[in-house]
Design a protein around this motif. Structure first.
Motif, PDB file in Angstrom:
ATOM      1  N   VAL A  65       0.860  -1.177   0.000  1.00 53.47           N
ATOM      2  CA  VAL A  65       0.000   0.000   0.000  1.00 53.47           C
ATOM      3  C   VAL A  65       0.900   1.232   0.000  1.00 53.47           C
ATOM      4  O   VAL A  65       1.809   1.328   0.829  1.00 53.47           O
ATOM      5  N   ILE A  66       0.661   2.151  -0.932  1.00 58.09           N
ATOM      6  CA  ILE A  66       1.481   3.360  -1.020  1.00 58.09           C
ATOM      7  C   ILE A  66       0.578   4.579  -0.910  1.00 58.09           C
ATOM      8  O   ILE A  66      -0.460   4.668  -1.584  1.00 58.09           O
ATOM      9  N   VAL A  67       0.967   5.529  -0.064  1.00 58.06           N
ATOM     10  CA  VAL A  67       0.239   6.790   0.086  1.00 58.06           C
ATOM     11  C   VAL A  67       1.135   7.912  -0.427  1.00 58.06           C
ATOM     12  O   VAL A  67       2.233   8.116   0.087  1.00 58.06           O
ATOM     13  N   ILE A  68       0.640   8.611  -1.450  1.00 54.77           N
ATOM     14  CA  ILE A  68       1.370   9.758  -2.004  1.00 54.77           C
ATOM     15  C   ILE A  68       0.684  11.014  -1.482  1.00 54.77           C
ATOM     16  O   ILE A  68      -0.462  11.303  -1.825  1.00 54.77           O
ATOM     17  N   GLY A  69       1.373  11.754  -0.632  1.00 53.22           N
ATOM     18  CA  GLY A  69       0.756  12.903   0.019  1.00 53.22           C
ATOM     19  C   GLY A  69       0.165  13.902  -0.947  1.00 53.22           C
ATOM     20  O   GLY A  69      -0.877  14.492  -0.683  1.00 53.22           O
ATOM     21  N   GLU A  70       0.808  14.099  -2.095  1.00 49.61           N
ATOM     22  CA  GLU A  70       0.262  15.048  -3.078  1.00 49.61           C
ATOM     23  C   GLU A  70       0.788  14.699  -4.464  1.00 49.61           C
ATOM     24  O   GLU A  70       1.990  14.585  -4.669  1.00 49.61           O
ATOM     25  N   MET A  71      -0.138  14.511  -5.403  1.00 56.11           N
ATOM     26  CA  MET A  71       0.242  14.275  -6.800  1.00 56.11           C
ATOM     27  C   MET A  71       0.351  15.641  -7.464  1.00 56.11           C
ATOM     28  O   MET A  71      -0.597  16.136  -8.059  1.00 56.11           O
ATOM     29  N   ARG A  72       1.522  16.251  -7.339  1.00 54.25           N
ATOM     30  CA  ARG A  72       1.648  17.675  -7.650  1.00 54.25           C
ATOM     31  C   ARG A  72       2.186  17.964  -9.044  1.00 54.25           C
ATOM     32  O   ARG A  72       2.157  19.116  -9.473  1.00 54.25           O
ATOM     33  N   ASP A  73       2.703  16.962  -9.745  1.00 53.94           N
ATOM     34  CA  ASP A  73       3.274  17.237 -11.064  1.00 53.94           C
ATOM     35  C   ASP A  73       3.203  15.980 -11.924  1.00 53.94           C
ATOM     36  O   ASP A  73       2.722  14.928 -11.494  1.00 53.94           O
ATOM     37  N   LEU A  74       3.685  16.110 -13.152  1.00 54.29           N
ATOM     38  CA  LEU A  74       3.615  15.006 -14.112  1.00 54.29           C
ATOM     39  C   LEU A  74       4.345  13.769 -13.606  1.00 54.29           C
ATOM     40  O   LEU A  74       3.859  12.639 -13.772  1.00 54.29           O
ATOM     41  N   GLU A  75       5.497  13.962 -12.971  1.00 53.24           N
ATOM     42  CA  GLU A  75       6.279  12.824 -12.472  1.00 53.24           C
ATOM     43  C   GLU A  75       5.513  12.011 -11.440  1.00 53.24           C
ATOM     44  O   GLU A  75       5.490  10.779 -11.496  1.00 53.24           O
ATOM     45  N   THR A  76       4.908  12.700 -10.467  1.00 50.57           N
ATOM     46  CA  THR A  76       4.198  11.968  -9.415  1.00 50.57           C
ATOM     47  C   THR A  76       2.926  11.322  -9.955  1.00 50.57           C
ATOM     48  O   THR A  76       2.563  10.216  -9.546  1.00 50.57           O
ATOM     49  N   MET A  77       2.242  11.984 -10.876  1.00 50.62           N
ATOM     50  CA  MET A  77       1.041  11.393 -11.471  1.00 50.62           C
ATOM     51  C   MET A  77       1.391  10.137 -12.266  1.00 50.62           C
ATOM     52  O   MET A  77       0.707   9.112 -12.177  1.00 50.62           O
ATOM     53  N   SER A  78       2.458  10.224 -13.045  1.00 43.93           N
ATOM     54  CA  SER A  78       2.900   9.083 -13.834  1.00 43.93           C
ATOM     55  C   SER A  78       3.303   7.918 -12.934  1.00 43.93           C
ATOM     56  O   SER A  78       2.952   6.759 -13.190  1.00 43.93           O
ATOM     57  N   ALA A  79       4.027   8.228 -11.857  1.00 44.85           N
ATOM     58  CA  ALA A  79       4.456   7.183 -10.921  1.00 44.85           C
ATOM     59  C   ALA A  79       3.257   6.529 -10.239  1.00 44.85           C
ATOM     60  O   ALA A  79       3.232   5.309 -10.058  1.00 44.85           O
ATOM     61  N   ALA A  80       2.257   7.340  -9.866  1.00 48.22           N
ATOM     62  CA  ALA A  80       1.065   6.790  -9.216  1.00 48.22           C
ATOM     63  C   ALA A  80       0.342   5.814 -10.134  1.00 48.22           C
ATOM     64  O   ALA A  80      -0.086   4.724  -9.706  1.00 48.22           O
ATOM     65  N   LEU A  81       0.193   6.174 -11.410  1.00 42.26           N
ATOM     66  CA  LEU A  81      -0.464   5.280 -12.374  1.00 42.26           C
ATOM     67  C   LEU A  81       0.330   3.985 -12.544  1.00 42.26           C
ATOM     68  O   LEU A  81      -0.241   2.895 -12.602  1.00 42.26           O
ATOM     69  N   THR A  82       1.643   4.113 -12.615  1.00 41.64           N
ATOM     70  CA  THR A  82       2.492   2.925 -12.789  1.00 41.64           C
ATOM     71  C   THR A  82       2.410   2.012 -11.574  1.00 41.64           C
ATOM     72  O   THR A  82       2.293   0.782 -11.705  1.00 41.64           O
ATOM     73  N   LEU A  83       2.462   2.594 -10.380  1.00 45.91           N
ATOM     74  CA  LEU A  83       2.378   1.790  -9.150  1.00 45.91           C
ATOM     75  C   LEU A  83       1.039   1.050  -9.075  1.00 45.91           C
ATOM     76  O   LEU A  83       0.987  -0.127  -8.728  1.00 45.91           O
ATOM     77  N   ALA A  84      -0.043   1.770  -9.388  1.00 44.42           N
ATOM     78  CA  ALA A  84      -1.357   1.132  -9.353  1.00 44.42           C
ATOM     79  C   ALA A  84      -1.463   0.038 -10.402  1.00 44.42           C
ATOM     80  O   ALA A  84      -2.069  -1.015 -10.177  1.00 44.42           O
TER      81      ALA A  84
END
Length: 345
Positions: A203-222
């Motif tokens: 389970v991963i919690v990303i405090g804030e998806m604030r830019d393209l990098e974090t959004m891309s990483a969140a999609l990949t992790l999911a």
């Protein structure tokens, strides 16, 4: 000095405030149930007093940074387990500070004000993306932390959070919990997310998806089988999907829609609405449950049709903002006038 710094902090806690503002030329201001009011019994602060209060809460090294750059982020641990996030800054040739009282207790799921069938199902998920969105101070962190707390009590897994700052501190129960704070434990969200795949999280919690990098990483992790929680500053489910897709270059957006359609499980869009009689606030949320019909709409770029699906699937936990406000009116917490006003915000 007219008042001790500790007295201001204790008053913040005793009055159940969420934020304290120290600005020269004004009395200390406290935010209670979303409303900013002067702190009772306090006089107007001078520039020297404001700087003194800040210096009592941070180290001398931190004060030197503030004087050099005009910016400072820090944290403070108080007796009794309370913690504060401090942002100090220079304005109009004086120093000011905004202090956020970080929560020290979790809400039971049934006290959050969200559909229980939705919350129970989220706690049983083992993969996919769950987004909790809303403006600053809309309770996003509280919702995610309460869900994660429940998973921690029930499931032997590795829960890994990346936050700025760490708001709720979790202690391992059935789960192993690790928490990284941006700035203290890692350089950035993006760097921590790049490393997270090697840290064996479930389970991963990303405090804030604030830019393209974090959004891309969140999609990949999911997409790779992790249950991933993230936050965005959006106010509706449709806006949330559009915000994610539009963050990517046009050439990638078709692929992102396919990724999002396959990974997104829930989008919960929150507001905290003050009660007309005072004394508290109600959580008003738009809830999107991503079923097969919604997945097809995301894939086929027909997100404008999602609202109709939400209106007609109330029994499985879906809610439009309007339906959620209607519930609060029926419970007598807010008036129809207040509900109409928050529909426009």
């Amino acid at each position: 000095m007219k008042v001790k710094t500790d007295d201001l902090l204790h008053q913040l806690i005793e009055q159940d405030g969420s934020d304290l503002h120290l600005v020269a030329g004004n009395p200390p201001m406290i935010r209670i149930h979303g409303q900013l009011v002067p702190m009772a019994g306090q006089d107007v602060l001078t520039p020297k007093e404001t700087e003194f209060h800040i210096s009592q809460m941070v180290s001398e090294v931190a004060m030197q940074e503030l004087r050099k750059t005009g910016e400072l982020d820090a944290a403070l641990q108080l007796e009794g387990g309370h913690r504060l996030r401090i942002n100090a800054y220079r304005q109009q040739e004086t120093y000011a500070a905004a202090l956020r009282l970080l929560p020290n207790r979790f809400f039971a799921l049934e006290d959050l004000g969200l559909p229980m069938n939705v919350l129970n199902h989220i706690c049983r998920l083992h993969s996919g993306l769950v987004l909790v969105t809303g403006a600053t101070s809309s309770g996003k962190s509280t919702t995610i932390a309460s869900i994660v707390h429940q998973i921690n009590q029930e499931r032997p897994c590795h829960i890994h959070t990346i936050e700025d700052p760490v708001e709720y501190r979790h202690h391992s129960a059935k789960a192993l919990v690790t928490q990284r704070e941006v700035g203290a434990d890692t350089e950035s969200f993006a760097e921590a997310l790049r490393r997270s795949m090697r840290e064996d999280p479930d389970v991963i919690v990303i405090g804030e998806m604030r830019d393209l990098e974090t959004m891309s990483a969140a999609l990949t992790l999911a997409e790779t089988g992790h249950l991933t929680f993230g936050t965005l500053h959006t106010s509706t489910a449709i806006q949330t999907i559009s915000r994610l897709v539009s963050a990517f270059p046009a050439a990638q957006q078709a692929q992102v829609r396919i990724q999002l359609a396959s990974t997104l499980q829930y989008a919960i869009c929150q507001k905290l609405v003050p009660w007309d009689a005072g004394g508290g606030r109600s959580l008003i949320a738009e809830v999107l449950v991503v079923n097969s019909a919604v997945r097809a709409m995301i894939r086929d770029e027909k997100t404008h049709q999602i609202r109709t699906v939400m209106q007609t699937n109330y029994e499985i936990g879906m809610r439009t903002l309007e339906q959620s406000l209607d519930e609060a009116v029926k419970k007598g917490k807010i008036s129809r006038k207040t509900a109409d006003r928050y529909m426009e915000i």
